[in-house]
Design a protein around this motif. Structure first.
Motif, mmCIF file in Angstrom:
data_model
loop_
_atom_site.group_PDB
_atom_site.id
_atom_site.type_symbol
_atom_site.label_atom_id
_atom_site.label_comp_id
_atom_site.label_asym_id
_atom_site.label_seq_id
_atom_site.Cartn_x
_atom_site.Cartn_y
_atom_site.Cartn_z
ATOM 1 N N HIS A 119 15.662 36.367 62.307
ATOM 2 C CA HIS A 119 15.381 34.932 62.302
ATOM 3 C C HIS A 119 14.263 34.545 63.259
ATOM 4 N N ALA A 120 14.223 35.136 64.429
ATOM 5 C CA ALA A 120 13.157 34.813 65.386
ATOM 6 C C ALA A 120 11.797 35.217 64.821
ATOM 7 N N VAL B 158 10.775 32.610 62.258
ATOM 8 C CA VAL B 158 10.255 31.397 62.897
ATOM 9 C C VAL B 158 8.832 31.640 63.392
ATOM 10 N N ARG C 88 10.623 27.978 58.393
ATOM 11 C CA ARG C 88 10.877 27.858 59.833
ATOM 12 C C ARG C 88 12.183 27.104 60.083
ATOM 13 N N LEU D 102 15.263 28.415 62.264
ATOM 14 C CA LEU D 102 15.748 27.644 63.414
ATOM 15 C C LEU D 102 17.230 27.299 63.272
ATOM 16 N N LEU E 123 19.246 30.216 64.142
ATOM 17 C CA LEU E 123 19.236 30.433 65.588
ATOM 18 C C LEU E 123 19.930 29.307 66.348
ATOM 19 N N CYS E 124 20.470 28.324 65.610
ATOM 20 C CA CYS E 124 21.148 27.154 66.188
ATOM 21 C C CYS E 124 20.212 26.308 67.048
ATOM 22 N N GLU E 125 18.945 26.297 66.703
ATOM 23 C CA GLU E 125 17.967 25.447 67.378
ATOM 24 C C GLU E 125 17.796 24.186 66.535
ATOM 25 N N LEU E 126 18.858 23.381 66.517
ATOM 26 C CA LEU E 126 18.939 22.252 65.597
ATOM 27 C C LEU E 126 17.973 21.112 65.919
ATOM 28 N N ALA F 12 14.924 21.334 67.062
ATOM 29 C CA ALA F 12 13.626 21.784 66.541
ATOM 30 C C ALA F 12 13.635 21.796 65.016
ATOM 31 N N ALA F 13 14.751 22.207 64.425
ATOM 32 C CA ALA F 13 14.867 22.213 62.966
ATOM 33 C C ALA F 13 14.789 20.791 62.425
ATOM 34 N N GLN G 285 24.427 19.879 61.909
ATOM 35 C CA GLN G 285 24.650 19.011 63.067
ATOM 36 C C GLN G 285 25.965 18.229 62.932
#
Length: 122
Positions: free
Chosen positions: A31-32, A35, A59, A63, A66-69, A71-72, A106
């Motif tokens: 996943h990284a 992105v 992307r 994200l 990666l649980c970078e919500l 940014a997503a 979320q």
């Protein structure tokens, strides 16, 4: 009877696989990496709206994984702005689906349902 495996062949791409704008380049690997590749692709000059939307979508998926919500969500909003500027219903539907995905993760199900319903209507 021998066990035979059928090998799947990917359709030929008009762009070399190493090129950041190549279809599938942003969607491969961890996943990284996904992105990172999508981010590099978004920096390329002369992208069409469709290419930019596809890279943002890739992307967003990375994200979310990666649980970078936050940014997503920012990418989903950027995708929606771009889609509305393009005035193409398919672009808006794709962007709304991406937004619904992020909102679902979320735990904002009411907003996700609104976005998904709007995508279906687009």
């Amino acid at each position: 009877m021998p066990n035979r495996r059928v090998q799947r062949q990917e359709p030929a791409s008009p762009l070399p696989a190493a090129h950041p704008r190549a279809p599938g380049a942003a969607g491969s690997g961890p996943h990284a990496t996904r992105v990172e590749a999508a981010s590099r692709g978004l920096g390329a000059p002369g992208l069409s709206a469709s290419e930019r939307l596809a890279l943002l979508d890739q992307r967003i998926h990375g994200l979310v994984a990666l649980c970078e919500l936050p940014a997503a969500e920012a990418d989903a909003q950027a995708m929606l702005t771009l889609a509305r500027r393009s005035k193409r219903p398919a672009h808006e539907a794709r962007a709304l689906c991406a937004l619904a995905l992020v909102q679902t993760r979320q735990e904002r199900s009411a907003q996700a349902l609104e976005a998904a319903t709007a995508a279906q209507a687009a």
